[in-house]
Design a protein around this motif. Sequence first.
Motif, PDB file in Angstrom:
ATOM      1  N   GLY A  55       0.803  -1.216   0.000  1.00 57.26           N
ATOM      2  CA  GLY A  55       0.000   0.000   0.000  1.00 57.26           C
ATOM      3  C   GLY A  55       0.838   1.268   0.000  1.00 57.26           C
TER       4      GLY A  55
ATOM      5  N   THR B  44       7.040   2.626   2.744  1.00 54.51           N
ATOM      6  CA  THR B  44       5.589   2.795   2.863  1.00 54.51           C
ATOM      7  C   THR B  44       5.109   4.108   2.249  1.00 54.51           C
ATOM      8  N   GLY B  45       6.021   5.034   2.050  1.00 46.53           N
ATOM      9  CA  GLY B  45       5.725   6.302   1.398  1.00 46.53           C
ATOM     10  C   GLY B  45       6.936   6.730   0.598  1.00 46.53           C
TER      11      GLY B  45
ATOM     12  N   GLN C  23       8.400   9.803  -2.235  1.00 51.09           N
ATOM     13  CA  GLN C  23       8.221  11.044  -2.982  1.00 51.09           C
ATOM     14  C   GLN C  23       9.553  11.383  -3.632  1.00 51.09           C
TER      15      GLN C  23
ATOM     16  N   ARG D 267       0.912  10.155  -9.163  1.00 49.96           N
ATOM     17  CA  ARG D 267       0.608   9.827  -7.770  1.00 49.96           C
ATOM     18  C   ARG D 267      -0.165   8.511  -7.709  1.00 49.96           C
ATOM     19  N   GLY D 268      -0.018   7.825  -6.591  1.00 51.32           N
ATOM     20  CA  GLY D 268      -0.741   6.576  -6.428  1.00 51.32           C
ATOM     21  C   GLY D 268      -0.686   6.081  -5.000  1.00 51.32           C
ATOM     22  N   GLU D 269      -1.357   4.952  -4.790  1.00 50.23           N
ATOM     23  CA  GLU D 269      -1.519   4.407  -3.436  1.00 50.23           C
ATOM     24  C   GLU D 269      -1.152   2.929  -3.332  1.00 50.23           C
ATOM     25  N   ASP D 270      -0.413   2.398  -4.307  1.00 47.21           N
ATOM     26  CA  ASP D 270      -0.047   0.997  -4.191  1.00 47.21           C
ATOM     27  C   ASP D 270       1.144   0.642  -5.085  1.00 47.21           C
ATOM     28  N   ARG D 271       1.727  -0.513  -4.808  1.00 43.89           N
ATOM     29  CA  ARG D 271       2.896  -1.001  -5.542  1.00 43.89           C
ATOM     30  C   ARG D 271       2.579  -1.150  -7.031  1.00 43.89           C
TER      31      ARG D 271
ATOM     32  N   SER E 128       2.224   4.766  -0.655  1.00 46.91           N
ATOM     33  CA  SER E 128       1.743   6.029  -1.218  1.00 46.91           C
ATOM     34  C   SER E 128       2.930   6.668  -1.922  1.00 46.91           C
TER      35      SER E 128
END
Length: 125
Positions: free
Chosen positions: A30, A106-107, A109, A43-47, A32
């Motif tokens: 999951g 896990t995050g 950028q 942008r996204g929220e998963d692998r 981000s």
Amino acid sequence: MSLNESTLVTYYARIDSGDLDGGLELLADGVSFAIILPGTAVRGEDRQGVREYLEGRGPVDRRHVPTHATREGELEFVYGAVVEDGVTITGHFLASARIGEDGLITGYQVAFDPELGLASPTLAA
């Protein structure tokens, strides 16, 4: 922190070598993420979102040459150059990641800029 101890440096090395699965295994399911490029952001929220971005680039002869890495608690930062065809610096990147207790990202950028460079890389990496 040395470059060899950095989860992000390991991620870039695997991705750049063509080991997409090996790089993605360093990301939590999951994760981000925000990949900030000139004129756009992904942008996204998963692998799977990261996989789709990487696969969507098509074949590239590109590698990340990290020159600086540091970690403070769960946050890791890496700075370096992006090199095309083994010699041409196309710009610089500044990446940050939140590392979970399990060691996975896990995050994530990252910002890439084709003009501003804060430090000169060593291309022998």
